[in-house]
Design a protein around this motif. Sequence first.
Motif, PDB file in Angstrom:
ATOM      1  N   UNK A  12       0.980  -1.281   0.129  1.00 29.22           N
ATOM      2  CA  UNK A  12       0.098  -0.114  -0.119  1.00 29.22           C
ATOM      3  C   UNK A  12       0.913   1.229  -0.115  1.00 29.22           C
ATOM      4  N   UNK A  13       1.733   1.507   0.642  1.00 21.29           N
ATOM      5  CA  UNK A  13       2.921   2.538   1.068  1.00 21.29           C
ATOM      6  C   UNK A  13       3.798   2.768  -0.217  1.00 21.29           C
ATOM      7  N   UNK A  14       4.332   1.562  -0.795  1.00 25.78           N
ATOM      8  CA  UNK A  14       5.355   1.691  -1.684  1.00 25.78           C
ATOM      9  C   UNK A  14       5.119   1.116  -3.108  1.00 25.78           C
ATOM     10  N   UNK A  15       4.094   0.255  -3.050  1.00 29.01           N
ATOM     11  CA  UNK A  15       3.749  -0.400  -4.428  1.00 29.01           C
ATOM     12  C   UNK A  15       4.506  -1.616  -4.312  1.00 29.01           C
ATOM     13  N   UNK A  16       5.182  -2.295  -3.361  1.00 30.76           N
ATOM     14  CA  UNK A  16       5.845  -3.380  -3.625  1.00 30.76           C
ATOM     15  C   UNK A  16       4.829  -4.491  -4.323  1.00 30.76           C
ATOM     16  N   UNK A  17       5.772  -5.332  -5.213  1.00 30.63           N
ATOM     17  CA  UNK A  17       5.331  -6.371  -5.780  1.00 30.63           C
ATOM     18  C   UNK A  17       5.533  -7.483  -4.803  1.00 30.63           C
ATOM     19  N   UNK A  18       4.865  -9.073  -5.219  1.00 31.93           N
ATOM     20  CA  UNK A  18       5.085  -9.971  -4.168  1.00 31.93           C
ATOM     21  C   UNK A  18       6.682 -10.438  -4.007  1.00 31.93           C
ATOM     22  N   UNK A  19       7.590 -10.290  -4.789  1.00 31.49           N
ATOM     23  CA  UNK A  19       8.824 -10.507  -4.806  1.00 31.49           C
ATOM     24  C   UNK A  19       9.781  -9.519  -4.430  1.00 31.49           C
ATOM     25  N   UNK A  20       9.179  -8.289  -4.068  1.00 31.10           N
ATOM     26  CA  UNK A  20       9.901  -7.242  -3.463  1.00 31.10           C
ATOM     27  C   UNK A  20       9.944  -6.864  -1.942  1.00 31.10           C
TER      28      UNK A  20
END
Length: 192
Positions: free
Chosen positions: A152-160
């Motif tokens: 939500x905060x940084x738009x991380x993908x599942x692998x990040x």
Amino acid sequence: MAQTDITATNFLQTRRSVPAKMLGLPVPNRAALMPLLTAALRVPDHGKLEPWRLLVLEKGALARIATLATARAATLGYDAEKTAKGSAQFETGNLAVAVISSPKPSDKIPAVEQVYSAGAVCLSLLNAALAAGWGANWLSGWPSHDAGFTNAAFGTAPHETVAGIIHIGTPTNMPPERPRPDLGAVVEWVAQ
């Protein structure tokens, strides 16, 4: 024998972070931040995969992210102390850079080495900021390790994942020097 850069060696042997709560205004503007970001990315990156990305978080973004941390803590049922600790670095921050570890598929470079590269970006950015005369601090905390929050905060993908959040500003105070490691206790010489 190698030629020693006394200034660089002295800096590395005496550098110290400034707690994020002791960082105030002014913060580096975009022009001042670009050389720091450039230095931060000169890290070991086997295979030239660039397994990281950076998000420069200005005051407005930090305020938004603090609200997200508070909401996420409520969803997770955290107590007031853990909630406040998780949102405080964002509420009180004026400028931070989130270093996102983003490993790339590779048959040659293990994912763990790519994660280490992202950690090296964190330290390089921290040191670049300190060397440029700013105060800086590398933080994480529970929000950085919660996938729901980081998405939500940084738009991380599942692998990040978040390798670190580097806060940069003007020191308002300096803490006392802290004890440093005893080399004799942590270094072992292996001759054979």
